[in-house]
Design an enzyme around this catalytic site. Structure first.
Site, PDB file in Angstrom:
ATOM      1  N   SER A  40      -7.997   5.707  -0.877  1.00  0.00           N
ATOM      2  CA  SER A  40      -8.348   4.291  -1.029  1.00  0.00           C
ATOM      3  C   SER A  40      -9.793   4.037  -0.621  1.00  0.00           C
ATOM      4  CB  SER A  40      -7.418   3.418  -0.185  1.00  0.00           C
ATOM      5  OG  SER A  40      -6.084   3.534  -0.632  1.00  0.00           O
TER       6      SER A  40
ATOM      7  N   GLN B 134      -6.488  -2.777  -5.786  1.00  0.00           N
ATOM      8  CA  GLN B 134      -7.010  -1.658  -4.997  1.00  0.00           C
ATOM      9  C   GLN B 134      -7.826  -0.727  -5.889  1.00  0.00           C
ATOM     10  OE1 GLN B 134      -4.275   1.337  -3.159  1.00  0.00           O
ATOM     11  NE2 GLN B 134      -5.125   0.585  -1.238  1.00  0.00           N
TER      12      GLN B 134
ATOM     13  N   ASP C 183       0.803  -1.221   0.000  1.00  0.00           N
ATOM     14  CA  ASP C 183       0.000   0.000   0.000  1.00  0.00           C
ATOM     15  C   ASP C 183       0.836   1.271   0.000  1.00  0.00           C
ATOM     16  OD1 ASP C 183      -2.509   1.177  -0.090  1.00  0.00           O
ATOM     17  OD2 ASP C 183      -2.637   1.417   2.071  1.00  0.00           O
TER      18      ASP C 183
END
Length: 435
Positions: free
Chosen positions: A372, A422, A350
């Protein structure tokens, strides 16, 4: 009629054989891994506890511990039911009675007891002598001793304070990228032989890095070799983030299939690539601090080494292809805990991910923003996060203010160790127009 000597000897041998089989070290360790109060411990601590416990058996009605009796040890109920009764010195001097069953435990310290513990049925306990009680109180959820001078920064970042068997508290350390410790919390409520294999996370509200986060774990399922957990991350009595994580016990190699379609790109090794002091958006690598800088309870040095393969100099305003590849590894040496290495891999994934979907849309003067929405990962093979891994990211599409990124991580042998995806909100920050 009395048993013949041969029959008696045969029965004795069978009984002794059963007792030996029932408590071989592997089965003791198997049981201890299912004790909820022990699952927060490092796996190495559980293995050591398994080496030191003593099997204790009692008949129904027999005292295990008596009030005001001095003894020492922690008793884990392997089979049976116990009654705990004692005087609680309240204003009306009430007495209370409790029953404990399999996987419950009770501790006899070196102080005087204030209650009796009695077997209600035939009872088997595993008793950890008092001299080994330090194994129940490690310095870290990942390792038995946390030395801030030598600990790997990322292990410090992913540490949690257990509040009870299903609740943990975490803080954001200064000097490190913000991280979510929900995956670590989920991992500390399962048998240590069940290894994390996937998770699906959703970001609901912005969090505040200046206050602790409470991680509440729901034990959704434990079936044979599989466990499922849900974790809510709570701040100010609101759920800001939640994830569903799955764990799977490793199967025998000959029982599973093995193939891999993706191939690792042919790229220079990390030794041939110079470190770079910044990856523009998303990852901001600070300059090297003074020598000897170490972790403190509230500060941690930058936790990763990152070596990007594209050495061109870009800015936040430079249009380019929506892809990036770089080598990375944790600084320092991590404990030999497979789940910790997978939690670190998730942390790595991430650092620079959804921002890649902004690359084709960058231009001079544009202020990009990315937030996100959800993040999913699948772990395919074991790996060490303190050894070099190649992370390959691309963004196939962005539409309607949503960017989509996907990533694959390879070890140096070219094995695909994890996959990630993602989705996030990506847009241009509009500045107020001047009159």
């Amino acid at each position: 009629m009395a048993l013949s000597s041969k029959k008696f000897l045969a029965m004795t041998i069978l009984v002794l054989a059963f007792l030996c089989i029932a408590f071989v070290p592997s089965l003791v360790m198997e049981f201890l891994g299912d004790v909820p109060s022990l699952q927060r411990l490092p796996s190495s601590s559980i293995r050591k506890i398994a080496q030191h416990v003593i099997v204790k058996r009692y008949n129904s009605g027999e005292y295990i511990l008596k009030e005001r009796e001095l003894a020492g040890g922690t008793y884990f109920i392997y089979e049976g039911v116990v009654e705990v009764s004692g005087q609680f010195h309240t204003h009306n001097n009430d007495s209370q009675v409790f029953e404990w069953r399999k996987f419950d435990y009770f501790t006899q310290s070196e102080s005087i007891r204030q209650e009796d513990v009695i077997a209600l049925t035939k009872l088997t306990c595993l008793m950890l002598p008092y001299k080994y009680s330090f194994l129940m109180d490690p310095k870290s959820i990942w390792s038995e001793d946390m030395n801030l001078e030598t600990i790997a920064p990322v292990e410090h970042i992913l540490s949690l304070e257990p509040l009870d068997v299903n609740t943990f508290r975490g803080i954001t350390l200064k000097g490190a990228p913000k991280s979510n410790k929900a995956l670590a919390a989920a991992s500390k409520t399962v048998h240590f032989l069940k290894i994390l294999h996937s998770f699906h996370a959703h970001f609901l509200l912005p969090g505040d890095i200046n206050i602790p986060v409470i991680y509440q774990v729901d034990r959704l399922g434990d079936v044979c070799n599989v466990a499922t957990r849900r974790v809510n991350a709570v701040q100010k009595e609101r759920i800001v983030f939640f994830l569903i994580a799955s764990f799977h016990r490793e199967e025998e190699e000959e029982e599973g299939f093995d193939h891999q379609e993706p191939t690792m790109p042919s790229v220079p090794g990390p030794e041939e690539v110079l470190p770079k002091q910044g990856l523009e958006e998303g990852v901001k690598l600070p300059g090297h601090g003074p020598r000897g800088v170490v972790s403190t309870p509230t500060y941690v040095p930058w936790p990763t080494e990152i070596r990007p393969l594209d050495l061109k100099t870009y800015t936040r305003h430079t249009k380019r292809h929506p892809s990036v590849s770089y080598w990375l590894r944790a600084k320092g040496r991590l404990p030999d805990d497979k789940t910790l290495h997978r939690c670190v891999g998730a942390y790595f994934s991430d650092l620079l991910f959804i921002q890649i979907s902004l690359n084709p849309h960058r231009r001079e003067g544009m202020l990009p923003s990315s937030i996100s929405l959800d993040h999913s990962m699948w772990f395919h093979r074991d790996f060490r996060a303190d050894e070099w891994l190649l992370y390959v990211i691309d963004s196939p599409t962005a539409y309607n203010a949503r960017g989509f990124s996907r990533g694959q991580m390879f070890n140096r042998r070219g094995e695909l160790v994890l996959s990630a995806m993602q989705v996030g909100v990506v847009r241009e920050i509009k500045t107020p127009s001047k009159l």
